[in-house]
Design a protein around this motif. Structure first.
Motif, PDB file in Angstrom:
ATOM      1  N   GLU A   5       0.827  -1.202   0.000  1.00  0.00           N
ATOM      2  CA  GLU A   5       0.000   0.000   0.000  1.00  0.00           C
ATOM      3  C   GLU A   5       0.864   1.255   0.000  1.00  0.00           C
ATOM      4  O   GLU A   5       0.557   2.229  -0.680  1.00  0.00           O
ATOM      5  CB  GLU A   5      -0.961   0.000   1.198  1.00  0.00           C
ATOM      6  CG  GLU A   5      -2.090  -1.011   1.072  1.00  0.00           C
ATOM      7  CD  GLU A   5      -1.636  -2.461   1.226  1.00  0.00           C
ATOM      8  OE1 GLU A   5      -0.664  -2.725   1.968  1.00  0.00           O
ATOM      9  OE2 GLU A   5      -2.242  -3.329   0.568  1.00  0.00           O
ATOM     10  N   GLY A  55       1.225   4.130  -2.841  1.00  0.00           N
ATOM     11  CA  GLY A  55       1.161   5.561  -2.524  1.00  0.00           C
ATOM     12  C   GLY A  55       2.274   6.340  -3.202  1.00  0.00           C
ATOM     13  O   GLY A  55       2.049   7.437  -3.731  1.00  0.00           O
ATOM     14  N   ASN A  75      -8.104   7.575  -7.500  1.00  0.00           N
ATOM     15  CA  ASN A  75      -8.518   7.012  -6.218  1.00  0.00           C
ATOM     16  C   ASN A  75      -7.725   7.631  -5.068  1.00  0.00           C
ATOM     17  O   ASN A  75      -6.580   7.242  -4.812  1.00  0.00           O
ATOM     18  CB  ASN A  75      -8.331   5.491  -6.228  1.00  0.00           C
ATOM     19  CG  ASN A  75      -8.958   4.834  -5.036  1.00  0.00           C
ATOM     20  OD1 ASN A  75      -9.158   5.461  -3.993  1.00  0.00           O
ATOM     21  ND2 ASN A  75      -9.262   3.560  -5.161  1.00  0.00           N
ATOM     22  N   PRO A  76      -8.333   8.583  -4.346  1.00  0.00           N
ATOM     23  CA  PRO A  76      -7.624   9.247  -3.245  1.00  0.00           C
ATOM     24  C   PRO A  76      -7.151   8.310  -2.137  1.00  0.00           C
ATOM     25  O   PRO A  76      -6.296   8.687  -1.341  1.00  0.00           O
ATOM     26  CB  PRO A  76      -8.660  10.235  -2.700  1.00  0.00           C
ATOM     27  CG  PRO A  76      -9.686  10.380  -3.754  1.00  0.00           C
ATOM     28  CD  PRO A  76      -9.667   9.112  -4.552  1.00  0.00           C
ATOM     29  N   ASN A  77      -7.684   7.090  -2.087  1.00  0.00           N
ATOM     30  CA  ASN A  77      -7.213   6.139  -1.077  1.00  0.00           C
ATOM     31  C   ASN A  77      -5.741   5.790  -1.260  1.00  0.00           C
ATOM     32  O   ASN A  77      -5.100   5.315  -0.323  1.00  0.00           O
ATOM     33  CB  ASN A  77      -8.060   4.867  -1.101  1.00  0.00           C
ATOM     34  CG  ASN A  77      -9.477   5.120  -0.652  1.00  0.00           C
ATOM     35  OD1 ASN A  77      -9.727   5.932   0.236  1.00  0.00           O
ATOM     36  ND2 ASN A  77     -10.420   4.451  -1.287  1.00  0.00           N
ATOM     37  N   TYR A  78      -5.212   6.009  -2.454  1.00  0.00           N
ATOM     38  CA  TYR A  78      -3.796   5.736  -2.710  1.00  0.00           C
ATOM     39  C   TYR A  78      -2.908   6.942  -2.409  1.00  0.00           C
ATOM     40  O   TYR A  78      -1.697   6.812  -2.382  1.00  0.00           O
ATOM     41  CB  TYR A  78      -3.580   5.322  -4.170  1.00  0.00           C
ATOM     42  CG  TYR A  78      -4.179   3.981  -4.523  1.00  0.00           C
ATOM     43  CD1 TYR A  78      -3.680   2.811  -3.965  1.00  0.00           C
ATOM     44  CD2 TYR A  78      -5.232   3.881  -5.420  1.00  0.00           C
ATOM     45  CE1 TYR A  78      -4.227   1.571  -4.287  1.00  0.00           C
ATOM     46  CE2 TYR A  78      -5.783   2.653  -5.755  1.00  0.00           C
ATOM     47  CZ  TYR A  78      -5.273   1.503  -5.185  1.00  0.00           C
ATOM     48  OH  TYR A  78      -5.808   0.290  -5.498  1.00  0.00           O
ATOM     49  N   TRP A  79      -3.483   8.098  -2.211  1.00  0.00           N
ATOM     50  CA  TRP A  79      -2.696   9.320  -2.006  1.00  0.00           C
ATOM     51  C   TRP A  79      -2.237   9.388  -0.561  1.00  0.00           C
ATOM     52  O   TRP A  79      -2.925   9.878   0.309  1.00  0.00           O
ATOM     53  CB  TRP A  79      -3.490  10.559  -2.357  1.00  0.00           C
ATOM     54  CG  TRP A  79      -4.119  10.538  -3.715  1.00  0.00           C
ATOM     55  CD1 TRP A  79      -3.884   9.663  -4.739  1.00  0.00           C
ATOM     56  CD2 TRP A  79      -5.121  11.423  -4.199  1.00  0.00           C
ATOM     57  NE1 TRP A  79      -4.672   9.962  -5.826  1.00  0.00           N
ATOM     58  CE2 TRP A  79      -5.439  11.041  -5.522  1.00  0.00           C
ATOM     59  CE3 TRP A  79      -5.780  12.513  -3.638  1.00  0.00           C
ATOM     60  CZ2 TRP A  79      -6.378  11.707  -6.286  1.00  0.00           C
ATOM     61  CZ3 TRP A  79      -6.722  13.178  -4.402  1.00  0.00           C
ATOM     62  CH2 TRP A  79      -7.005  12.774  -5.718  1.00  0.00           C
ATOM     63  N   ARG A  80      -1.066   8.896  -0.296  1.00  0.00           N
ATOM     64  CA  ARG A  80      -0.586   8.767   1.077  1.00  0.00           C
ATOM     65  C   ARG A  80       0.253   9.958   1.538  1.00  0.00           C
ATOM     66  O   ARG A  80       0.548  10.081   2.718  1.00  0.00           O
ATOM     67  CB  ARG A  80       0.226   7.490   1.216  1.00  0.00           C
ATOM     68  CG  ARG A  80      -0.569   6.266   0.785  1.00  0.00           C
ATOM     69  CD  ARG A  80      -0.304   5.102   1.684  1.00  0.00           C
ATOM     70  NE  ARG A  80      -1.104   3.960   1.283  1.00  0.00           N
ATOM     71  CZ  ARG A  80      -2.257   3.654   1.845  1.00  0.00           C
ATOM     72  NH1 ARG A  80      -2.745   4.391   2.790  1.00  0.00           N
ATOM     73  NH2 ARG A  80      -2.927   2.591   1.446  1.00  0.00           N
TER      74      ARG A  80
END
Length: 188
Positions: free
Chosen positions: A50, A54, A104-109
């Motif tokens: 993950e 990111g 997909n903002p879930n990948y923007w870490r």
């Protein structure tokens, strides 16, 4: 003895892997093989897959921003929006796995990834300055344009358009309708 790697190596090889494989194919094992190292060595650079995604999402956002920014080349806002829309679709079709990370903002870490995303939105907002839209209507337009471009890109990537009419003509037709609405809104 394993070779020494750094973040630049990881991003370069990770992006090549991302462009060659579907997102599911981007694994620590596959990246380690590309880098000529053992998988556990990657844990010196990030915690898990993950976090790797990111890092790749941030690079993908930067690539996407550059594609849209480079497309603008005129003083005419409508033409620039059209050029950016074409660049958007081209990026989504040429780099489908990067596009998934971009959308997909879930990948923007990282805060840098979020900042690049904000810069992407600003590219369109800058072109809207000539239309004297209220801040609320500006947001509506940005959302409408993004939804249209994402939907068209997603359907195109899945080869879901099967009717016997040019996909390019359909894309232009839909974009023309959206831009006509923008022009009409300015004239109110």
């Amino acid at each position: 003895m394993e070779r020494k790697i750094d973040r630049t190596d990881i991003v370069r090889e990770g992006m090549q892997l991302l462009n060659q494989a579907e997102l599911e194919g981007v694994t620590l094992k596959a990246l380690a093989e590309r880098l000529g190292i053992k998988s556990p060595s990657l844990y010196n650079h990030f915690k898990n897959r993950e976090e790797l995604l990111g890092i790749l999402a941030e690079a993908s956002l930067a690539n996407f921003y550059q594609a849209l920014f480079s497309a603008k080349n005129t003083e005419e806002p409508i033409k620039n929006i059209r050029l950016m829309a074409d660049a958007y679709l081209t990026f989504a079709l040429d780099y489908p796995s990067q596009y998934i990370l971009v959308q997909n903002p879930n990948y923007w870490r990282s805060k840098e990834a979020v900042e690049i995303s904000n810069q992407i939105v600003s590219l369109v907002q800058d072109e809207l300055q000539n239309f004297s839209l209220s801040p609320e209507k500006e947001i509506h337009f940005v959302r409408l344009l993004r939804a249209y471009l994402d939907g068209f890109s997603s359907f195109s990537n899945r080869e879901a358009f099967k009717l016997p009419v040019s996909i390019e003509k359909s894309f232009t037709f839909g974009l023309d309708l959206i831009l006509t609405g923008l022009i009409e809104e300015r004239e109110k």
